[in-house]
Design an enzyme around this catalytic site. Structure first.
Site, PDB file in Angstrom:
ATOM      1  CG  ASP A 312      -0.152  -0.085   2.540  1.00 49.80           C
ATOM      2  OD1 ASP A 312       0.845  -0.834   2.574  1.00 49.80           O
ATOM      3  OD2 ASP A 312      -0.525   0.598   3.515  1.00 49.80           O
ATOM      4  CD  GLU A 313      -1.359   4.764   2.768  1.00 48.66           C
ATOM      5  OE1 GLU A 313      -2.191   5.685   2.824  1.00 48.66           O
ATOM      6  OE2 GLU A 313      -0.779   4.315   3.791  1.00 48.66           O
ATOM      7  CB  VAL A 314       4.365   2.735  -3.381  1.00 49.51           C
ATOM      8  CG1 VAL A 314       5.696   3.112  -4.003  1.00 49.51           C
ATOM      9  CG2 VAL A 314       4.434   1.391  -2.671  1.00 49.51           C
TER      10      VAL A 314
END
Ligand code: ACM
Length: 671
Positions: A312-314
């Site tokens: 998630d959330e790169v």
């Protein structure tokens, strides 16, 4: 003869009036009431008949002590032959060596005046039956008893989980244990353990010991502790899915092994909260060599067939800044950072599978290259859940189950994995929706108040995932949730009791009773609003009123219901409403010495004063005096959060005041 008592929709339980009806949660698939009851006293004995599974022997051995805690009756831990036992547990097979999502979890529970009997095809089903039996033990007019009945039960969804983040704040082993006890009590079967993030790496690695030495502040689980937790969970019918979040959310790794990162560093454990730039470097083979060795070690430590690698959330910023990584993208024809992440994920997923595991990841992993059979965890919304199911992937829902957003149980209860976007799926696609997981992110919890944030709301989500889609009565849910909440404390959870010491600390030696009264009118601000209010760090003490205040005030909800009923003409509510208001009016005077004495209490003075003024206005309204001057300005101020707390009795009091200020309906109707 059993008297069939209709469908199990919530209200029907209450219809069985003759004996008190236990507040089951989650509601079973079917129940029929018999005549009479099985008395529970110190002669209680349990027998495990024909179960060749150590989990049943262990659960049977725990039962007397659990009953004693629940009832206060001393019950010896003594074996009994089946014929002489109060409760007989039978299961057909020994169960799978590693619990699987496909395991049959059904059970049948028969209770008659002489004996109760649980029959299940597997040990996991029998464990669920034991939990139902314990929920049925309630005191009546002549002692504790279980009503005669037959329950036939099985879950609606195979994957019913709770994710706990132990990176942002480390949670000690005993906190994990008691949460596993709570999970088992409401028939959850997956503990998703978020073990690494920017703020800490929480597992001992023998292969890469700098991870715990340099990236954990000394707060990590040894491999022996991990094995203990895995066994503890298995004993309770719970799988443990480990998560090591990558390629983002990985700053802590780089404090130990900066060579894994996309930028040169230097790196330190992150102390703030948010989405950060540090990210693993997909352009270096040594990163995948490291991950191969690391995942191999962890795959052996965690027996579950699934292994969670985050995803998630790169934000891609460190990738975009690196000439080497930009060159790598060009050389491979990877146009975007999403393409680069898909490349990274493909490599990592191949490693996970080479170590004999199946992949699970956050929904960013949904990509044409994702190996078939990988589970997508939909956290960004129900549309992604439907999308994954359409593309042929098994999927679980977490969007709408984020406990850290502090929403009411009713909100989560109304969030059906097969509702919303998923309602339009075809039958084959629907079968890929395996269930859901609640998420407890840990930016703003500690070992002290973790239970207070997770429970009892988790039990409402557990019911959503276990019981039928037609079990939707919110009033019934809240009534039964209160009973479930009380029972969970007997198991060792502290969501109710911990408020005592937390409020005592805030009261700094003064009596804390008025703080409890004040707290019943308040809830913490919702969503991510606390992060907007101040720059929290992992070192920020979580010892304020907002940390001791449950996400949802049962007292405020009941007060609101009573006000609505009163305004609809139910005069029986009047005195109860007045008593509540008087408590809220008077807490301010009582707390003045506390505000003066305690730095932790000082910030509560304005909100306490407004709760008092609000309650006083409510009492005036009950006495039919008109709206006080400055009311509108007062409401504007009182509805703003102070000390990260909201006054949640504001709306019902406003209704009382407006009703008193407006002409009575009868007069208004006259020409
Ligand atoms: C997530 O909430 N970042 C999965």
């Amino acid at each position: 003869m059993m008297r069939a008592l209709a469908a199990l929709a919530a209200a029907s339980l209450g219809a069985h009036a003759a004996t008190p009806v236990p507040d089951l949660m989650p509601l079973p698939a079917s129940i029929s009431w018999g005549d009479g009851k099985l008395v529970i006293d110190s002669t209680f004995r349990v027998a495990a008949a024909g179960c060749q599974d150590a989990r049943i022997a262990a659960a049977a051995a725990r039962l007397p002590a659990r009953l004693t805690r629940q009832t206060g009756i001393p019950i010896p831990r003594a074996a009994a032959a089946a014929a002489a036992a109060t409760l007989v547990i039978e299961c057909k097979g020994p169960g799978e060596k590693v619990q699987s999502p496909l395991e049959d979890e059904s059970y049948r529970l028969d209770v008659a005046a002489q004996q109760a009997r649980i029959a299940a095809p597997t040990a996991v089903g029998a464990l669920h039956g034991i939990e139902t039996f314990l929920q049925l033990v309630i005191p009546g007019q002549d002692g504790f008893a279980v009503p005669a009945l037959r329950i036939e039960d099985k879950p609606r969804f195979a994957w019913r989980g709770l994710m706990i983040d132990v990176s942002r704040h480390f949670l000690p082993v005993e906190v994990i244990e008691r949460n596993l006890d709570g999970m088992a009590a409401v028939k959850l079967n997956v503990f998703h353990w978020h073990l690494s993030d920017d703020q800490g790496f929480r597992v001992e690695s023998r292969r890469f010991p700098k991870l715990q030495q340099l990236a954990s502040d000394g707060l990590y689980y040894t491999q022996d502790q991990v094995r203990h937790i895995v066994a503890y969970a298995r004993d309770r019918g719970i799988r443990v899915v480990p998560e090591f979040d990558m390629p983002g959310h990985s700053t802590a790794w780089f404090a130990a092994y900066p060579e894994l990162a996309s930028a040169p560093g230097p790196y330190r454990i992150e102390r703030g909260f948010g989405v950060f730039d540090p990210c693993m470097d997909p352009s270096r083979e040594r990163v995948f060599q490291f991950l191969d060795a690391f995942i191999g070690e962890m795959a052996a430590l965690f027996p579950d067939e699934y292994f969670h690698t985050g995803g998630d959330e790169v934000n891609g910023k460190d990738w975009d800044r690196s000439p080497r990584i930009r060159q790598f993208k060009r050389a491979r024809g990877l146009k975007t950072d999403e393409d680069l992440q898909a490349y990274f994920s493909k490599r990592v997923h191949a490693i996970v599978m080479a170590h004999g595991k199946k992949v699970i990841g956050w929904d960013e992993i949904l990509d044409p290259k994702l190996p078939k059979g990988s589970v997508v965890q939909a956290w960004r919304g129900p549309r992604i859940l439907a999308d994954a199911a359409r593309r042929g992937y098994p999927v679980i829902l977490s969007a709408g189950y984020y406990l850290d957003l502090l929403q009411p149980a009713a909100f989560h209860y109304g969030n059906d994995p097969l509702g919303g976007e998923a309602a339009a799926l075809g039958a084959g696609e629907r079968s890929r929706v395996l269930g859901g997981e609640a998420c407890q992110w840990a930016e703003l919890i500690s070992g002290e108040n973790a239970d207070l944030r997770i429970w009892p709301r988790m039990a409402a989500i557990a019911e959503r995932l276990w019981s039928g889609s037609d079990v939707t009565d919110v009033g019934s849910m809240y009534r039964r949730l209160e009973s479930a909440s009380v029972r969970l404390e007997y198991l060792g959870l502290t969501h109710r009791s911990v408020q005592g010491p937390m409020l005592d600390r805030i009261a700094a030696g003064q009596p804390a009773g008025a703080l409890r009264t004040l707290g019943a009118a308040l809830e913490p601000v919702k969503g991510y609003a606390r992060h907007a209010a101040r720059a929290y760090k992992s070192s920020t003490p979580l010892n304020r009123m907002v940390d001791a205040t449950p996400p949802e005030s049962g007292a405020a909800r009941e007060f609101s219901g009573a006000v609505d009923a009163l305004l609809a003409g139910d005069q029986a509510q009047r005195e109860g409403v007045r008593t509540r208001l008087a408590g809220w009016r008077d807490q301010y005077e009582a707390l003045k010495p506390v505000f003066a004495a305690s730095s932790l209490a000082a910030e509560l003075e304005p909100v306490s004063r407004d709760v008092s003024a609000l309650a006083a206005a409510g009492i005036e309204a009950l006495d039919a005096r008109p709206t006080p001057p400055g009311w509108v300005e007062f409401l504007e101020r009182a509805k703003k959060p102070r000390a990260e707390l909201l006054i949640v009795i504001l709306d019902p009091v406003r209704k009382l005041v407006e009703a008193a200020g407006a002409p009575p309906p009868a007069a208004a109707n006259k020409p």
